[in-house]
Motif scaffolding. Structure first.
Motif, PDB file in Angstrom:
ATOM      1  N   LEU A 114       0.868  -1.176   0.000  1.00  0.00           N
ATOM      2  CA  LEU A 114       0.000   0.000   0.000  1.00  0.00           C
ATOM      3  C   LEU A 114       0.897   1.215   0.000  1.00  0.00           C
ATOM      4  CD1 LEU A 114      -2.799   1.323   0.157  1.00  0.00           C
ATOM      5  CD2 LEU A 114      -2.592   1.249   2.657  1.00  0.00           C
ATOM      6  N   ALA A 115       0.679   2.098  -0.956  1.00  0.00           N
ATOM      7  CA  ALA A 115       1.504   3.300  -1.082  1.00  0.00           C
ATOM      8  C   ALA A 115       0.595   4.520  -1.275  1.00  0.00           C
ATOM      9  CB  ALA A 115       2.463   3.151  -2.269  1.00  0.00           C
ATOM     10  N   ARG A 116       1.215   5.692  -1.291  1.00  0.00           N
ATOM     11  CA  ARG A 116       0.525   6.939  -1.610  1.00  0.00           C
ATOM     12  C   ARG A 116       1.255   7.609  -2.763  1.00  0.00           C
ATOM     13  NH1 ARG A 116      -4.529   7.848   0.927  1.00  0.00           N
ATOM     14  NH2 ARG A 116      -4.459   6.883   2.997  1.00  0.00           N
ATOM     15  N   ASP A 117       0.485   8.192  -3.691  1.00  0.00           N
ATOM     16  CA  ASP A 117       1.124   8.894  -4.798  1.00  0.00           C
ATOM     17  C   ASP A 117       1.443  10.326  -4.395  1.00  0.00           C
ATOM     18  OD1 ASP A 117      -1.269  10.302  -4.909  1.00  0.00           O
ATOM     19  OD2 ASP A 117      -2.002   9.253  -6.683  1.00  0.00           O
ATOM     20  N   ALA A 118       1.964  11.096  -5.330  1.00  0.00           N
ATOM     21  CA  ALA A 118       2.390  12.463  -5.017  1.00  0.00           C
ATOM     22  C   ALA A 118       1.248  13.335  -4.514  1.00  0.00           C
ATOM     23  CB  ALA A 118       3.039  13.088  -6.249  1.00  0.00           C
ATOM     24  N   ALA A 119       0.030  13.000  -4.920  1.00  0.00           N
ATOM     25  CA  ALA A 119      -1.137  13.779  -4.490  1.00  0.00           C
ATOM     26  C   ALA A 119      -1.766  13.220  -3.218  1.00  0.00           C
ATOM     27  CB  ALA A 119      -2.175  13.802  -5.614  1.00  0.00           C
ATOM     28  N   GLY A 120      -1.201  12.170  -2.671  1.00  0.00           N
ATOM     29  CA  GLY A 120      -1.722  11.592  -1.444  1.00  0.00           C
ATOM     30  C   GLY A 120      -2.734  10.482  -1.656  1.00  0.00           C
ATOM     31  N   GLY A 121      -3.011  10.116  -2.905  1.00  0.00           N
ATOM     32  CA  GLY A 121      -3.973   9.057  -3.187  1.00  0.00           C
ATOM     33  C   GLY A 121      -3.427   7.683  -2.876  1.00  0.00           C
ATOM     34  N   ALA A 122      -4.308   6.773  -2.448  1.00  0.00           N
ATOM     35  CA  ALA A 122      -3.896   5.411  -2.117  1.00  0.00           C
ATOM     36  C   ALA A 122      -3.613   4.603  -3.378  1.00  0.00           C
ATOM     37  CB  ALA A 122      -4.971   4.724  -1.287  1.00  0.00           C
ATOM     38  N   VAL A 123      -2.573   3.776  -3.308  1.00  0.00           N
ATOM     39  CA  VAL A 123      -2.165   2.924  -4.428  1.00  0.00           C
ATOM     40  C   VAL A 123      -1.952   1.511  -3.892  1.00  0.00           C
ATOM     41  CG1 VAL A 123      -0.465   2.526  -6.244  1.00  0.00           C
ATOM     42  CG2 VAL A 123      -1.007   4.870  -5.545  1.00  0.00           C
ATOM     43  N   PRO A 165     -10.456   7.144  -3.297  1.00  0.00           N
ATOM     44  CA  PRO A 165     -10.322   6.122  -4.341  1.00  0.00           C
ATOM     45  C   PRO A 165      -8.937   5.488  -4.331  1.00  0.00           C
ATOM     46  CG  PRO A 165     -10.039   8.274  -5.314  1.00  0.00           C
ATOM     47  CD  PRO A 165     -10.355   8.512  -3.851  1.00  0.00           C
ATOM     48  N   VAL A 166      -8.880   4.180  -4.590  1.00  0.00           N
ATOM     49  CA  VAL A 166      -7.620   3.440  -4.576  1.00  0.00           C
ATOM     50  C   VAL A 166      -7.243   3.071  -6.004  1.00  0.00           C
ATOM     51  CG1 VAL A 166      -6.377   1.457  -3.638  1.00  0.00           C
ATOM     52  CG2 VAL A 166      -8.255   2.476  -2.333  1.00  0.00           C
ATOM     53  N   GLN A 167      -6.036   3.464  -6.397  1.00  0.00           N
ATOM     54  CA  GLN A 167      -5.517   3.067  -7.704  1.00  0.00           C
ATOM     55  C   GLN A 167      -4.899   1.672  -7.595  1.00  0.00           C
ATOM     56  OE1 GLN A 167      -2.887   6.097  -9.507  1.00  0.00           O
ATOM     57  NE2 GLN A 167      -3.359   7.348  -7.704  1.00  0.00           N
ATOM     58  N   GLY A 168      -4.911   0.942  -8.685  1.00  0.00           N
ATOM     59  CA  GLY A 168      -4.293  -0.379  -8.703  1.00  0.00           C
ATOM     60  C   GLY A 168      -3.093  -0.413  -9.621  1.00  0.00           C
ATOM     61  N   ASP A 218      -8.093  -2.512 -19.138  1.00  0.00           N
ATOM     62  CA  ASP A 218      -9.533  -2.363 -19.310  1.00  0.00           C
ATOM     63  C   ASP A 218     -10.210  -2.016 -17.984  1.00  0.00           C
ATOM     64  OD1 ASP A 218     -11.989  -2.770 -21.048  1.00  0.00           O
ATOM     65  OD2 ASP A 218     -12.388  -4.213 -19.442  1.00  0.00           O
ATOM     66  N   ARG A 219      -9.611  -2.442 -16.880  1.00  0.00           N
ATOM     67  CA  ARG A 219     -10.178  -2.179 -15.553  1.00  0.00           C
ATOM     68  C   ARG A 219      -9.538  -0.977 -14.868  1.00  0.00           C
ATOM     69  NH1 ARG A 219     -10.953  -8.403 -13.198  1.00  0.00           N
ATOM     70  NH2 ARG A 219     -12.521  -8.991 -14.759  1.00  0.00           N
ATOM     71  N   GLY A 220      -8.725  -0.248 -15.611  1.00  0.00           N
ATOM     72  CA  GLY A 220      -8.103   0.943 -15.049  1.00  0.00           C
ATOM     73  C   GLY A 220      -6.929   0.656 -14.137  1.00  0.00           C
ATOM     74  N   ILE A 221      -6.369  -0.531 -14.266  1.00  0.00           N
ATOM     75  CA  ILE A 221      -5.219  -0.927 -13.450  1.00  0.00           C
ATOM     76  C   ILE A 221      -3.942  -0.690 -14.242  1.00  0.00           C
ATOM     77  CG2 ILE A 221      -4.050  -2.880 -12.351  1.00  0.00           C
ATOM     78  CD1 ILE A 221      -6.836  -4.076 -11.824  1.00  0.00           C
ATOM     79  N   ARG A 222      -2.985  -0.010 -13.638  1.00  0.00           N
ATOM     80  CA  ARG A 222      -1.723   0.282 -14.314  1.00  0.00           C
ATOM     81  C   ARG A 222      -0.792  -0.918 -14.230  1.00  0.00           C
ATOM     82  NH1 ARG A 222       2.940   3.478 -12.506  1.00  0.00           N
ATOM     83  NH2 ARG A 222       1.792   3.961 -10.594  1.00  0.00           N
ATOM     84  N   CYS A 223      -0.076  -1.208 -15.285  1.00  0.00           N
ATOM     85  CA  CYS A 223       0.881  -2.313 -15.320  1.00  0.00           C
ATOM     86  C   CYS A 223       2.302  -1.775 -15.207  1.00  0.00           C
ATOM     87  CB  CYS A 223       0.732  -3.119 -16.609  1.00  0.00           C
ATOM     88  SG  CYS A 223      -0.813  -4.035 -16.722  1.00  0.00           S
ATOM     89  N   LEU A 224       3.125  -2.477 -14.434  1.00  0.00           N
ATOM     90  CA  LEU A 224       4.513  -2.081 -14.240  1.00  0.00           C
ATOM     91  C   LEU A 224       5.396  -3.311 -14.363  1.00  0.00           C
ATOM     92  CD1 LEU A 224       6.673   0.030 -13.376  1.00  0.00           C
ATOM     93  CD2 LEU A 224       6.171  -0.602 -10.997  1.00  0.00           C
ATOM     94  N   VAL A 225       6.311  -3.304 -15.334  1.00  0.00           N
ATOM     95  CA  VAL A 225       7.261  -4.404 -15.506  1.00  0.00           C
ATOM     96  C   VAL A 225       8.511  -4.081 -14.685  1.00  0.00           C
ATOM     97  CG1 VAL A 225       8.705  -5.671 -17.129  1.00  0.00           C
ATOM     98  CG2 VAL A 225       6.396  -4.965 -17.794  1.00  0.00           C
ATOM     99  N   LEU A 226       8.902  -5.012 -13.827  1.00  0.00           N
ATOM    100  CA  LEU A 226      10.037  -4.808 -12.930  1.00  0.00           C
ATOM    101  C   LEU A 226      11.290  -5.493 -13.473  1.00  0.00           C
ATOM    102  CD1 LEU A 226       8.212  -5.513  -9.546  1.00  0.00           C
ATOM    103  CD2 LEU A 226       8.787  -3.271 -10.507  1.00  0.00           C
ATOM    104  N   ASP A 227      12.408  -4.783 -13.442  1.00  0.00           N
ATOM    105  CA  ASP A 227      13.707  -5.340 -13.826  1.00  0.00           C
ATOM    106  C   ASP A 227      14.394  -5.802 -12.545  1.00  0.00           C
ATOM    107  OD1 ASP A 227      16.344  -5.839 -14.564  1.00  0.00           O
ATOM    108  OD2 ASP A 227      16.346  -4.270 -16.091  1.00  0.00           O
TER     109      ASP A 227
END
Length: 231
Positions: free
Chosen positions: A147-156, A187-190, A207-216
């Motif tokens: 669980l994190a917070r973005d620069a604007a304080g939103g939950a991630v 609202p919680v971002q995924g 399609d569900r508004g979830i961001r994808c992140l590929v980790l190296d």
């Protein structure tokens, strides 16, 4: 573990019958009671074996067996099935005991737990201004990895996988549905993060508004310096 190199023959009797003719072999007797018969080939697979629960009993050969050259008999009996593995030993070249202690088990490199730890330490990989709230944030159906917070304080909410597939996206979707019911989080971002994300999983996530992140993984643990690569 007891290691014995001996010239022997082996007979298995039970649900099936098998015979190994006279030859030099490695006999491995493990602390759990199992016996494995190996040759100098065949990779890791034993020629024959008896799995626990079983018992090993050593006995003297009969007069007829002794005349044939047998010096000792090992009878390994399975406790539940009564199957038997009989090792007829003719000559022993080596016999040694090696206490190995408790084995910690296989620890795979790059497992999700390690990825979670690394991403928590490098939370900025989620984007500029992100901060860590906690790892293993508990929901009613289990913990979301980060669980994190973005620069604007939103939950991630971040779900981590080694290889991201549709099941992982579905899992994160369920977490998000619950977390968005909490007025302190919504609202919680995924974010669906993995070393590799399958195309179908990426399509469903986006399609569900979830961001994808590929980790190296190599770069995260400091083994790959991208600034000094030609390609």
């Amino acid at each position: 573990m007891r290691l014995v190199i001996a010239t022997c023959s082996v007979d298995y009797a039970g649900r099936l019958a098998a015979h190994l003719p006279l030859a030099k072999r490695l006999l491995m007797v493990k602390a759990d009671g199992s016996l494995l018969v190996h040759s100098d080939g065949g990779s890791y697979k034993p020629l024959n074996w008896m799995s626990p629960p079983c018992t090993l009993a050593a006995s003297e050969p009969s007069a007829e067996q002794a005349e044939a050259g047998i010096t000792e008999l090992w009878t390994v009996t399975h406790t539940k099935t009564a199957d038997k593995l009989v090792v007829s030993i003719y000559e022993v070249e080596h016999d040694s005991d090696h206490p190995l202690g408790i084995d910690p088990g296989l620890q795979k490199d790059g497992v999700e737990a390690h990825l979670q730890k690394l991403l928590a330490e490098q939370i900025e990989l989620l984007g500029y201004g992100h901060t860590l709230v906690r790892r293993e944030y508990m929901t009613a159906i289990g913990p979301v990895d980060i669980l994190a917070r973005d620069a604007a304080g939103g939950a991630v909410a971040v779900e981590l996988k080694r290889r991201g597939d549709i099941d992982g996206v579905e899992q994160l979707t369920r977490y998000l549905e619950l977390m968005n019911r909490d007025p302190h989080l919504a609202p919680v971002q995924g974010v669906f993060a993995a070393q590799e994300i399958k195309p179908q999983a990426r399509t469903l996530a986006e399609d569900r508004g979830i961001r994808c992140l590929v980790l190296d993984y190599d770069a995260m643990r400091g083994m790959d310096d991208g600034h000094h690569r030609l390609f």
